[in-house]
Design a protein around this motif. Sequence first.
Motif, short mmCIF file in Angstrom:
data_model
loop_
_atom_site.label_atom_id
_atom_site.label_comp_id
_atom_site.label_asym_id
_atom_site.label_seq_id
_atom_site.Cartn_x
_atom_site.Cartn_y
_atom_site.Cartn_z
N LEU A 137 53.06 32.84 21.60
CA LEU A 137 53.79 33.92 20.91
C LEU A 137 55.29 33.76 21.18
CD1 LEU A 137 50.87 35.04 20.95
CD2 LEU A 137 51.87 37.31 21.21
N TRP B 159 58.19 48.14 12.48
CA TRP B 159 57.75 46.75 12.38
C TRP B 159 57.00 46.56 11.07
CZ3 TRP B 159 55.11 44.12 17.22
CH2 TRP B 159 56.05 43.99 18.26
N ARG C 262 45.20 45.77 14.20
CA ARG C 262 46.02 46.20 15.33
C ARG C 262 46.46 44.97 16.12
NH1 ARG C 262 43.85 51.56 16.55
NH2 ARG C 262 44.59 52.89 14.86
N ALA C 263 47.06 45.20 17.29
CA ALA C 263 47.61 44.09 18.07
C ALA C 263 46.51 43.15 18.58
CB ALA C 263 48.44 44.62 19.23
N GLY C 264 46.92 42.09 19.28
CA GLY C 264 45.93 41.09 19.62
C GLY C 264 46.11 40.39 20.94
N VAL C 265 46.66 41.08 21.95
CA VAL C 265 46.83 40.44 23.25
C VAL C 265 46.10 41.25 24.32
CG1 VAL C 265 48.48 39.69 25.02
CG2 VAL C 265 49.09 39.48 22.60
N PRO D 210 55.04 48.59 20.25
CA PRO D 210 54.14 47.44 20.33
C PRO D 210 54.71 46.20 21.03
CG PRO D 210 55.01 47.65 18.12
CD PRO D 210 55.48 48.85 18.87
N THR D 211 55.97 46.21 21.38
CA THR D 211 56.59 45.05 22.02
C THR D 211 55.94 44.87 23.41
OG1 THR D 211 58.57 46.09 21.10
CG2 THR D 211 58.85 43.96 22.23
N GLY D 212 55.09 43.86 23.54
CA GLY D 212 54.36 43.66 24.78
C GLY D 212 52.87 43.94 24.62
N ALA D 213 52.48 44.56 23.51
CA ALA D 213 51.06 44.77 23.19
C ALA D 213 50.30 45.55 24.26
CB ALA D 213 50.38 43.42 22.91
N TYR E 269 58.76 36.03 20.89
CA TYR E 269 59.48 37.29 20.63
C TYR E 269 60.95 36.90 20.46
CZ TYR E 269 55.40 39.79 22.58
OH TYR E 269 54.15 40.29 22.84
N SER F 217 53.03 35.89 16.06
CA SER F 217 51.77 35.97 16.81
C SER F 217 50.67 35.32 15.97
CB SER F 217 51.46 37.43 17.14
OG SER F 217 50.27 37.51 17.91
N LEU G 274 58.63 38.66 15.63
CA LEU G 274 57.55 38.22 16.52
C LEU G 274 56.60 37.33 15.75
CD1 LEU G 274 55.62 38.25 19.00
CD2 LEU G 274 54.76 40.45 18.18
N TYR H 264 55.67 39.53 12.57
CA TYR H 264 56.32 40.83 12.39
C TYR H 264 57.84 40.65 12.29
CZ TYR H 264 52.00 42.77 14.47
OH TYR H 264 50.70 43.10 14.76
N ARG I 119 49.77 36.25 12.56
CA ARG I 119 50.22 37.64 12.45
C ARG I 119 51.68 37.63 12.85
NH1 ARG I 119 49.51 42.42 9.86
NH2 ARG I 119 49.64 44.23 11.22
N ARG J 149 46.05 35.06 15.25
CA ARG J 149 44.68 35.51 15.48
C ARG J 149 43.76 34.32 15.76
NH1 ARG J 149 46.88 39.21 16.26
NH2 ARG J 149 46.95 41.26 15.30
C1 PHB Z 1 49.78 40.97 17.47
O1 PHB Z 1 49.27 39.86 17.55
O2 PHB Z 1 49.49 41.74 16.53
C2 PHB Z 1 50.76 41.40 18.50
C3 PHB Z 1 51.01 40.55 19.57
C4 PHB Z 1 51.93 40.92 20.53
C5 PHB Z 1 52.58 42.13 20.42
C6 PHB Z 1 52.32 42.99 19.38
C7 PHB Z 1 51.40 42.61 18.41
O3 PHB Z 1 53.49 42.47 21.37
#
Ligand code: PHB
Length: 402
Positions: A202, A188, A48-51, A296-299, A204, A215, A213, A225, A223, A217
Amino acid sequence: MKIAARTQVGIIGAGPSGLLLARLLTQRGIDVVVLERRSRDYVEGRIRAGVLEQGSAAVLDSAGAAERMRTDGVEHDGVQIAFDGRIERIDLQRYARMPVIVYGQTEVTKDLYQLNRLDDISIHYEVQASGVTGLDEGAARIHYQEAGRKLELVCDFVAGCDGYHGVSRQSIPADVLRTYEKTYPFGWLGVLSNTRPASPELIYTNHERGFALCSQRSATVSRNYIQVATDDSVETWSDTAFWDELRRRVPAEVADTLQTGPSIEKSIAPLRSFIAEPLRYGRLFLVGDSGHIVPPTGAKGLNLAVSDTAMLASALKAYYADGDAQGIDRYSTVALKRVWQAQRFSWWFTMATHRLADSVFDQRMQIVDLDYFTGTEAGRTSIAENYVGLPIEDPVTGHSLP
Ligand code: PHB
Ligand code: APR
């Protein structure tokens, strides 16, 4: 029918909402039982997301669940938005006086599970809840199946932490439940890889070929997208095709140094905005994805799950400690206020950065929108304070949590 057990708060779902709620309530001496449909391995394997917002990190701290996040998570003082051939950086420290923490939700789930195990919390995996009754009676009942047997869990309250596809939301009578929904005509495609992140922060990107995007870990795990059609499947996207497309969309200086490699995980997620109202019906509370989904834009997904959970934990604590029902009565209103705000930001950020249609006018509007928001003090402040997360209100005291 056999009565399996009685508990104070029955929790359906062992995602981040259910596991965190179990921990926060147990810390306050409230008895809980968690029922999860999937296996533990499955739950802990979901990418899943990471913020994490600072407020979420503080809630995890208060739960004693932040040790690994504080050592392995990385604070980001800025976030970058690329459009129209340039990159604009939003200085989160300057405009919101705090960073965000990049730390995978998968790791948050593992950390919470380990704590719950130490607490001896009763978590039943591979147990499917089929429905909830008694919500406006003296006790609620969760009906579930375990190893082929039909059982019931009798409880004072039910926390519906069972995600978008769960059963708890359906237990609210149709004439009470209102839902608001927007689906976006794209998804995505996400790729996890053992590669160096494309950039320290990050990025965008709004590109005429579609959103992207970058991103991460960790220093060695990325990660990334890209926006794809809703009817695309992962099979149609080889690793090479993915990296080629990402390279076309990201700013040239990022593309030039992009490190590529085999995918460890690859999946396509649809984008949806969804809110259910109210988040409370009698003895039932909806928490996290069972009550709302954000694109998910913005997590914001995990962060909203954490803020709902912190609010409900405070409300239930006041109820059990002092017989004060004000928090549980205000939970839905107070949680929804924050949910709608995060929904607005996620919707705005999605609409400003994705390829929506072929209208050249709309594309120019996106560019001028991003130009204004990244180019003015007011705009940068607005992005920054929403990105790091709005305050979490305590439904009991009206002050900020935790
Ligand atoms: C992610 O790292 O998976 C991530 C980060 C920011 C987002 C969405 C997903 O807005
Ligand atoms: N019985 C038992 N468990 C169930 C049932 C059921 N009938 N239905 C669903 N579940 C379980 C799912 O298997 C899942 O593990 O409920 C859990 C819900 O977890 P999540 O979907 O992760 O939802 P939540 O804990 O609210 O976390 C929200 O996860 O999807 C992301 O972006 C989202 O970051 C956000 C976070």
